[in-house]
Scaffold this motif. Structure first.
Motif, PDB file in Angstrom:
ATOM      1  N   GLU A  21       0.833  -1.203   0.000  1.00  0.00           N
ATOM      2  CA  GLU A  21       0.000   0.000   0.000  1.00  0.00           C
ATOM      3  C   GLU A  21       0.867   1.252   0.000  1.00  0.00           C
ATOM      4  O   GLU A  21       0.540   2.254  -0.652  1.00  0.00           O
ATOM      5  CB  GLU A  21      -0.936  -0.001   1.211  1.00  0.00           C
ATOM      6  N   TRP A  22       1.984   1.209   0.732  1.00  0.00           N
ATOM      7  CA  TRP A  22       2.916   2.351   0.736  1.00  0.00           C
ATOM      8  C   TRP A  22       3.480   2.576  -0.666  1.00  0.00           C
ATOM      9  O   TRP A  22       3.623   3.711  -1.112  1.00  0.00           O
ATOM     10  CB  TRP A  22       4.043   2.108   1.725  1.00  0.00           C
ATOM     11  N   SER A  23       3.809   1.498  -1.357  1.00  0.00           N
ATOM     12  CA  SER A  23       4.354   1.623  -2.719  1.00  0.00           C
ATOM     13  C   SER A  23       3.346   2.289  -3.652  1.00  0.00           C
ATOM     14  O   SER A  23       3.704   3.118  -4.489  1.00  0.00           O
ATOM     15  CB  SER A  23       4.737   0.241  -3.258  1.00  0.00           C
ATOM     16  N   LYS A  24       2.071   1.931  -3.494  1.00  0.00           N
ATOM     17  CA  LYS A  24       1.025   2.538  -4.313  1.00  0.00           C
ATOM     18  C   LYS A  24       0.919   4.036  -4.033  1.00  0.00           C
ATOM     19  O   LYS A  24       0.707   4.840  -4.940  1.00  0.00           O
ATOM     20  CB  LYS A  24      -0.308   1.852  -4.049  1.00  0.00           C
ATOM     21  N   GLY A  29       2.117   9.687  -5.900  1.00  0.00           N
ATOM     22  CA  GLY A  29       2.601  11.010  -5.522  1.00  0.00           C
ATOM     23  C   GLY A  29       2.220  11.434  -4.130  1.00  0.00           C
ATOM     24  O   GLY A  29       2.645  12.493  -3.650  1.00  0.00           O
ATOM     25  N   ALA A  30       1.418  10.626  -3.411  1.00  0.00           N
ATOM     26  CA  ALA A  30       1.034  10.938  -2.022  1.00  0.00           C
ATOM     27  C   ALA A  30       2.033  10.284  -1.082  1.00  0.00           C
ATOM     28  O   ALA A  30       1.827   9.178  -0.611  1.00  0.00           O
ATOM     29  CB  ALA A  30      -0.383  10.433  -1.743  1.00  0.00           C
ATOM     30  N   SER A  31       3.133  10.979  -0.831  1.00  0.00           N
ATOM     31  CA  SER A  31       4.254  10.351  -0.134  1.00  0.00           C
ATOM     32  C   SER A  31       4.246  10.542   1.381  1.00  0.00           C
ATOM     33  O   SER A  31       5.051   9.938   2.083  1.00  0.00           O
ATOM     34  CB  SER A  31       5.576  10.891  -0.695  1.00  0.00           C
ATOM     35  N   GLU A  32       3.351  11.402   1.914  1.00  0.00           N
ATOM     36  CA  GLU A  32       3.320  11.609   3.370  1.00  0.00           C
ATOM     37  C   GLU A  32       2.316  10.671   4.021  1.00  0.00           C
ATOM     38  O   GLU A  32       1.168  10.570   3.580  1.00  0.00           O
ATOM     39  CB  GLU A  32       2.982  13.059   3.717  1.00  0.00           C
ATOM     40  N   ILE A  33       2.750   9.988   5.061  1.00  0.00           N
ATOM     41  CA  ILE A  33       1.865   9.086   5.793  1.00  0.00           C
ATOM     42  C   ILE A  33       2.043   9.311   7.288  1.00  0.00           C
ATOM     43  O   ILE A  33       3.076   9.805   7.738  1.00  0.00           O
ATOM     44  CB  ILE A  33       2.148   7.596   5.467  1.00  0.00           C
ATOM     45  N   LEU A 356      10.510   8.847   0.704  1.00  0.00           N
ATOM     46  CA  LEU A 356      11.254   9.466  -0.391  1.00  0.00           C
ATOM     47  C   LEU A 356      11.188   8.648  -1.662  1.00  0.00           C
ATOM     48  O   LEU A 356      11.004   9.153  -2.749  1.00  0.00           O
ATOM     49  CB  LEU A 356      12.707   9.677   0.033  1.00  0.00           C
ATOM     50  N   ASN A 357      11.379   7.356  -1.516  1.00  0.00           N
ATOM     51  CA  ASN A 357      11.326   6.492  -2.695  1.00  0.00           C
ATOM     52  C   ASN A 357      11.230   5.036  -2.274  1.00  0.00           C
ATOM     53  O   ASN A 357      11.546   4.671  -1.135  1.00  0.00           O
ATOM     54  CB  ASN A 357      12.576   6.695  -3.583  1.00  0.00           C
ATOM     55  N   SER A 358      10.783   4.228  -3.182  1.00  0.00           N
ATOM     56  CA  SER A 358      10.754   2.785  -2.976  1.00  0.00           C
ATOM     57  C   SER A 358      12.056   2.241  -3.545  1.00  0.00           C
ATOM     58  O   SER A 358      12.351   2.411  -4.735  1.00  0.00           O
ATOM     59  CB  SER A 358       9.560   2.154  -3.698  1.00  0.00           C
TER      60      SER A 358
END
Length: 359
Positions: A21-24, A29-33, A356-358
């Protein structure tokens, strides 16, 4: 520990689902969790599956009720104490009583169903999950002396199940939350932990039970997080006999509070950098990390040490290793540092990080 090893695949599966789910989110473009929310859902799923096996849905419902009970109980601690007030049928008290009644009723239903299943299949075999392990110590187990001090009644099993919530859910959730916040700030230690994980299991293979013992740096990071932000800020102990502590005489029945949070931040024990994040202090093990071998006690100590300690540490190591293997991250500018005590020490306003990135 053998029982815990058998639960590692469940931990890996639940964690992998979360990371997918984080990768999706990263791709969209929604990188803040808010990792506090993410870890609460993850650890609830893991403990429900590992504690109750095929009954994990009922387990989640029970834990949801216990979470509400925890908030209501915490509210009572923040009000002026009036002797006898807890016995009055106020709205909040009735809510607490009903939750406690329903929690115990639901747990008893799960336990009774497990007993019935065990009786039809293999007598004395209650399953390989945590509930089955606890029930194997039940007074009702065939061939076990009902008077044995090691055996448990149904009511005691219910109390142990309630302890699962803190040992395997609440404790691990806040531990992982603080760990990610600290690693988001201290990028050097995040990278050191990532290098270790990649050396042990590479990029494409998830860690397994045997790999957990090889995560020395990951373990140091987790221990330092537990030192700075122990889930429980203190524990209570009662003297069961007259006791001498140095020059102090402690009468029987005296209740003592051990301030874990204060002990973990004491410069006399940890040095002038007691308030700093420095996992390196655990490089030679826990006993040598401070000037006293018992200065580190995030789960308490002695015969009444937290029943969920090994489970929480194994789960935290596995989840953290999988995150480091797949993502790099920083603490978000929207994060507000406000440690807040609600039974456990947690961020009051959430724990926002930016993926930041996968990797």
């Amino acid at each position: 520990m053998d029982l815990l090893k058998g639960m590692i695949p469940t931990i890996v599966k639940s964690s992998a689902d979360m990371l997918d789910e984080w990768s999706k989110l990263v791709l969209s473009g929604a990188s803040e969790i808010d990792v506090q929310k993410e870890f609460r859902e993850l650890t609830a799923d893991i403990i429900s599956r590992t504690a109750f096996g095929s009954n994990f849905t009922e387990g989640k419902e029970i834990f949801d009720m216990q979470a509400k009970q925890m908030i209501l109980t915490a509210e009572s601690f923040s009000t002026v104490y009036i002797p006898g007030f807890r016995f009055l049928p106020t709205t909040k008290n009735r809510q607490r009583w009903n939750l406690e009644k329903n929690i115990r009723r639901c747990l008893k239903q799960v336990i009774d169903a497990r007993k019935k299943t065990a009786g039809m299949e293999k007598p004395g075999s209650y399953g390989a999950d945590l509930l089955g392990f606890i029930m194997s110590k039940s007074k009702e187990q065939a061939g076990v002396n009902a008077k044995s001090k090691a055996s448990l009644s149904t009511e005691e099993i219910i109390d142990e199940c309630k302890t699962f919530y803190f040992g395997g859910h609440e404790t691990t959730s806040v531990l992982l939350t603080w760990t990610i916040i600290l690693l988001g700030i201290h990028q050097d230690w995040q990278e050191r932990g990532r290098r270790e994980v990649l050396e042990v299991c590479g990029r494409n293979k998830y860690p397994d039970a045997d790999g957990l013992v090889l995560f020395k740096i990951v373990g140091m990071i987790i221990n330092e997080t537990l030192r700075l932000y122990p889930p429980a800020d203190g524990v209570l102990r009662q003297a069961c006999a007259p006791t001498k502590l140095g020059r102090i005489s402690i009468p029987a029945g005296t209740q003592l509070e051990l301030p874990i949070l204060a002990i973990h931040h004491d410069p006399a024990l940890w040095g002038n950098d007691a308030n700093d994040f420095n996992p390196g202090r655990f490089s030679e093990g826990i006993a040598k990390a401070a000037k006293h071998p018992m200065a580190f006690m995030p789960f308490g100590a002695g015969p009444t040490i937290c029943v969920g300690q090994n489970f929480a540490l194994s789960e935290a190591k596995m989840v953290l290793a999988m995150i480091l293997q797949k993502f790099s991250f920083v603490t978000s500018p929207s994060y507000t540092h406000a440690p807040f005590l609600l039974f456990t020490l947690r961020p009051q306003y959430g724990a926002q990080v930016i993926l930041l990135n996968s990797i």
